[in-house]
Design a protein around this motif. Structure first.
Motif, PDB file in Angstrom:
ATOM      1  N   ASP A  29       0.840  -1.182   0.000  1.00  0.00           N
ATOM      2  CA  ASP A  29       0.000   0.000   0.000  1.00  0.00           C
ATOM      3  C   ASP A  29       0.883   1.243   0.000  1.00  0.00           C
ATOM      4  O   ASP A  29       1.942   1.277   0.629  1.00  0.00           O
ATOM      5  CB  ASP A  29      -0.891  -0.016   1.250  1.00  0.00           C
ATOM      6  N   SER A  31       0.620   4.146   1.402  1.00  0.00           N
ATOM      7  CA  SER A  31       0.876   4.752   2.711  1.00  0.00           C
ATOM      8  C   SER A  31       1.968   4.015   3.466  1.00  0.00           C
ATOM      9  O   SER A  31       2.785   4.629   4.163  1.00  0.00           O
ATOM     10  CB  SER A  31      -0.420   4.783   3.540  1.00  0.00           C
ATOM     11  N   ASP A 338      -7.851   2.566   7.947  1.00  0.00           N
ATOM     12  CA  ASP A 338      -7.201   3.081   6.745  1.00  0.00           C
ATOM     13  C   ASP A 338      -8.119   4.116   6.110  1.00  0.00           C
ATOM     14  O   ASP A 338      -9.217   4.392   6.610  1.00  0.00           O
ATOM     15  CB  ASP A 338      -6.847   1.943   5.779  1.00  0.00           C
ATOM     16  N   ILE A 415      -5.289  -1.231  10.533  1.00  0.00           N
ATOM     17  CA  ILE A 415      -4.598  -1.599   9.301  1.00  0.00           C
ATOM     18  C   ILE A 415      -3.903  -2.944   9.445  1.00  0.00           C
ATOM     19  O   ILE A 415      -3.846  -3.730   8.495  1.00  0.00           O
ATOM     20  CB  ILE A 415      -3.605  -0.489   8.905  1.00  0.00           C
ATOM     21  N   PRO A 475       0.310   3.271   9.382  1.00  0.00           N
ATOM     22  CA  PRO A 475       0.320   2.221   8.362  1.00  0.00           C
ATOM     23  C   PRO A 475       1.199   1.029   8.699  1.00  0.00           C
ATOM     24  O   PRO A 475       1.053  -0.037   8.094  1.00  0.00           O
ATOM     25  CB  PRO A 475       0.860   2.954   7.121  1.00  0.00           C
TER      26      PRO A 475
END
Length: 477
Positions: A29, A31, A338, A415, A475
């Motif tokens: 991802d 982030s 998220d 997350i 994250p």
């Protein structure tokens, strides 16, 4: 001096180069890419040590071990539903969620289920041990944490007793989650004929050490007829015996009915991906018996993890939030959404949906709790009711919408659960069951404090800084 500066510059350049190669090598991802770049670039060398334990992805071979597994028992589960299909119907919200899970995870909706809930560790362990003691054919346990303490050893003793009686006993545990517990604790069970595996271990344990990609599921199947799923691990602290946490408030389901076969199917996949060749399981009718339960609760068992690029449980949470028209209730020890979950909740609030969020009153992970406090303030600003549960440590993973659909399992609203851990949840389509859960929520309200902006305005400057910093790390927490 010039030589020292040159060496430092070379190290920094190499560090930056390796940082970009390391982070971009695996699919991540966006982030998390930036979060890890911050750590690797601004904490030279030491950042790579942190990454070794907290950032490495699971190996392609282990991914293959999961994705190549046959979903055992699927046909038996489908055949059992033919009896119910003609007289049980779901509303539109439930039907949409059911279709989502059928498509993103192959989860089968099962109708004939009876449910019992446990919110207290003593009641749960008493029931679990009683059912294990009645087992005739097999006992399958898959747990994030089985602690080497009084209740953990009591469980092992009972399992060893059943193994000596000829019952097939199989246990999977997560070595990291079990706080250093190793196979030595299970010696008497192994000697009695049971089989035990730490989840996805390597021959060289130092290479296997990692914080991420943990086996966070909590699943029990007994004789293919009784199953458990929820948030309770095995340990004394879940009985409220920890001075640090005090009373432990969790949510656990006991299932009797066809969804037990779905739990069994999940166990087979995890077991066969972990066990040696001689210990792998194959289909037997004793593992997937025809059920004769006239239950009233339609359920889907949904699992997710880093073995799939589809975040199945997160998609389910997201869909539930977007389907809600009246109310959303969330209980989670870790509130680190998220962006899609964050936006869906703020949209629901803007649309007039009542959102109640329960969080703990104390941390078990410092940065995680400070990030939770940050997001609690955010949702308060948007109009959510955020409650701090003061009756002990809140570990419940619960989502309810419109008093119609309930999710209970191992997945937190964070997350890590969405993308980094192996999770399993039950999604229950029953207004009767939802209203039963709401009664417990009312009890929780009496032990909780409704937080306001004033509660955070008086907390101090450095606490605010720590919360904002923790949010930047969210994250990878």
């Amino acid at each position: 001096m010039n030589l020292l500066i040159a060496v430092i510059l070379i190290v920094l350049v190499l560090n930056a180069t390796l940082s970009f190669i390391t982070v971009f090598w695996s699919k991540r991802d966006v982030s998390r890419i930036w979060a890890w770049l911050v750590v690797l670039v601004f904490v030279p060398v030491i950042g790579f040590v942190i990454y070794w334990f907290a950032g490495r992805r699971i190996s392609d071979k282990k991914i293959f071990d999961f994705t190549s597994q046959e979903i055992v028992g699927r046909e038996q589960i489908r055949d059992n539903q033919k009896y119910y299909g003609h007289h049980l119907h779901l509303n539109q919200k439930a039907s949409m969620l059911v279709e989502l899970f059928e498509n993103n995870s192959g989860s089968i909706l099962t109708y004939g289920n009876d449910l019992e809930t446990f919110f207290d560790g003593r009641a749960f362990f008493d029931d679990l041990f009683a059912e294990i003691d009645k087992a005739k054919d097999h006992i399958h346990l898959a747990y994030f944490a089985i602690s080497n303490d009084v209740i953990g050893n009591k469980l092992v003793d009972l399992l060893a007793k059943k193994a000596r009686q000829g019952v097939g006993v199989r246990v999977i545990y997560d070595a990291y989650g079990s706080h250093g517990t190793h196979l030595g604790m299970y010696h008497r069970l192994l000697k009695a004929g049971g089989t035990v595996y730490p989840f996805l271990t390597r021959r060289f344990q130092l290479l296997a050490l990692r914080i991420n990609f943990r086996f966070h599921r909590k699943v029990v199947v007994i004789d293919g007829k009784v199953g458990y799923i929820g948030g309770f691990n095995i340990g004394d602290q879940y009985l409220g015996k920890s001075k640090r946490f005090g009373n432990w408030r969790d949510s656990q389901l006991k299932i009797i009915g066809d969804s037990v076969l779905s739990l069994q199917s999940r166990f087979f996949i995890d077991w066969n991906a972990t066990a040696k060749k001689q210990d792998k399981l194959s289909f037997l009718e004793d593992y997937f018996p025809a059920t004769q339960v006239n239950g009233i609760h339609p359920i889907q068992i949904v699992s997710s993890g880093p073995d799939s690029l589809t975040a199945q449980i997160k998609q389910g949470y997201l869909k539930m939030i977007t389907l809600a028209t009246k109310s959303i209730t969330i209980q989670t020890p870790y509130l680190i959404p998220d962006q899609p979950i964050y936006e869906s909740l703020t949209i629901a609030l803007a649309a007039g949906v009542k959102v109640n969020i329960f969080i703990p009153d104390r941390p078990d992970h410092p940065f995680v709790y400070r990030a939770t406090q940050y997001y609690a303030q955010e949702f308060i600003d948007f109009g959510a009711n955020v409650y701090r549960y003061d009756g002990g440590f809140l570990h419940s993973k619960l989502l309810i919408i419109d008093d119609e659909i309930v999710s209970i399992g191992s997945a937190n609203m964070d997350i890590r659960s969405f993308e980094l851990s192996f999770e399993a949840n039950a999604f229950i389509y029953s207004s009767y069951f939802a209203k039963k859960i709401e009664k417990q929520i009312s009890i929780d309200l009496s032990k909780s404090k409704l937080l306001s902006k004033k509660d955070f305005e008086t907390q101090g400057f450095w606490m605010t800084v720590l919360q904002k910093f923790s949010r930047l790390l969210s994250p990878i927490l």
